[in-house]
Design an enzyme around this catalytic site. Structure first.
Site, short mmCIF file in Angstrom:
data_model
loop_
_atom_site.label_atom_id
_atom_site.label_comp_id
_atom_site.label_asym_id
_atom_site.label_seq_id
_atom_site.Cartn_x
_atom_site.Cartn_y
_atom_site.Cartn_z
N ASP A 154 34.48 48.95 35.06
CA ASP A 154 33.56 49.68 34.36
C ASP A 154 32.88 50.85 35.20
O ASP A 154 31.72 50.93 35.53
CB ASP A 154 32.45 48.95 33.68
N GLU A 201 39.53 50.21 33.72
CA GLU A 201 38.41 50.90 33.50
C GLU A 201 37.96 51.81 34.62
O GLU A 201 36.53 51.76 34.85
CB GLU A 201 37.41 50.37 32.38
N TYR A 216 44.83 47.70 29.95
CA TYR A 216 43.54 47.93 29.61
C TYR A 216 43.55 48.15 28.18
O TYR A 216 43.96 49.29 28.08
CB TYR A 216 42.65 48.84 30.25
N ASP A 250 41.94 43.36 30.89
CA ASP A 250 41.07 43.39 29.72
C ASP A 250 41.94 43.55 28.44
O ASP A 250 42.32 44.66 28.11
CB ASP A 250 40.14 44.24 29.96
N ASN A 286 40.86 42.89 25.60
CA ASN A 286 39.88 43.39 24.43
C ASN A 286 40.03 42.51 23.23
O ASN A 286 40.07 42.82 22.01
CB ASN A 286 39.83 44.79 24.20
N ASP A 332 39.47 38.65 29.07
CA ASP A 332 40.34 38.97 30.33
C ASP A 332 41.06 37.87 30.62
O ASP A 332 40.74 36.71 30.42
CB ASP A 332 39.39 39.28 31.37
N ASP A 371 28.52 42.54 32.24
CA ASP A 371 29.74 43.17 31.70
C ASP A 371 30.75 42.23 32.19
O ASP A 371 30.63 40.99 32.06
CB ASP A 371 29.74 44.68 32.70
N HIS A 372 32.08 42.95 32.61
CA HIS A 372 33.09 41.79 33.17
C HIS A 372 33.15 41.00 34.63
O HIS A 372 32.37 41.89 35.41
CB HIS A 372 34.32 42.77 33.16
#
Length: 275
Positions: free
Chosen positions: A9, A44, A128, A167, A169, A240, A265-266
């Site tokens: 991110d 990202e 991603y 990721d 999603n 993920d 976040d991740h």
């Protein structure tokens, strides 16, 4: 072989900002440095079309001395400073690096979403995956992406085993997020996205975490930043993944998250496999 994947991110913020969040991000990089992975996949990155700056590369080299870097950024006609992916890999490794495009809808192919490393005995590829976005305005395009991506992985798999990460999603099943009922039509947990992931696995791929850990619950890789207590309360999502070709699934010895401390976040995910 030890492999790590992480949606950072914003790589620039993580490496150069003085904010408290950036300091937490650098702590994660320090943790990954201690793991000394053979390959690190980063999603990202949000870098410019010129890629990592000299400063970025210097800081990365401090964590991963001598590692080679492959990157791709979002470029016109897509939005700049958006998405983007990067691989860091040990200097003795000499993969063939490609930046696949899927003939995907809208600007998806120009958003820097995929990199593939080809080795003698396998492919390592990262993605991603496009988010369905607020109001599910990108859901139909996302469904097309999912089908094209599954075709791409299957094509690789016909040649040699595939290790695919990133990721994605999507939380695949109800045990992959803390609150499935209230998120039934949220981006990342629609029936359409979940079916897309089921289809991907059916093409010959194994979710390595579930392969090793079965139906364990509470194992998430992402916690929303907008909720200050999401990680404290573990109200997260598992979006993920490390996937591998079915025929090498039994060679996986470890598939787990890496502790990222209080950073929301991740969190990074780790795969160890004996090929």
């Amino acid at each position: 072989m030890k492999l790590v994947s992480w949606n950072v991110d914003s790589l620039n913020a993580a490496l150069t900002s003085a904010s408290p969040r950036a300091q937490l991000s650098r702590h994660v990089f320090a943790t990954l440095s201690e793991l000394a992975p053979d390959v690190l996949a980063i999603q990202e990155t949000k870098l410019s079309v010129k890629g990592p700056t000299k400063k970025h590369l210097e800081v990365l080299d401090g964590y991963f001395p001598g590692y080679k870097v492959a990157w791709v950024s979002s470029d016109e006609p897509a939005r700049k400073g958006y998405a983007g992916t990067m691989f860091l890999y040990r200097p003795e490794l000499e993969p063939v690096v490609t930046y696949p495009r899927l003939d995907a809808p809208t600007t998806m192919d120009f958003e820097g979403r995929m990199i593939t490393l080809e080795f003698e005995d396998c492919y390592i590829t990262q993605v991603y995956t496009p988010n369905a976005s607020e109001g599910l305005r990108r859901l139909e395009d996302r469904q097309v992406w999912d089908r094209l991506y599954a075709d791409y992985l299957a094509t690789l798999d016909a040649s040699k085993p595939v290790l695919a990460t990133g990721d994605f999603n999507v939380a695949h099943t109800e045990i992959d997020l803390a609150n499935p009922k209230s998120n039934r039509r949220s981006p990342g947990f629609t029936d359409e996205e979940r079916e897309g992931f089921t289809h991907l696995l059916s093409r010959g791929f194994t979710d390595t975490f579930r392969h090793l850990h079965g139906d364990v619950t509470g194992a998430y890789t992402w916690w929303a930043q907008r909720s200050k207590t999401s990680k404290i309360n573990n109200t997260g999502w598992r979006i993920d993944y490390w996937l591998v070709s079915d025929r090498v699934a039994d060679k996986v010895t470890k598939s787990e998250t890496v502790d990222s401390g209080p950073r929301q976040d991740h969190t990074p995910i780790l795969l160890e496999i004996e090929l």
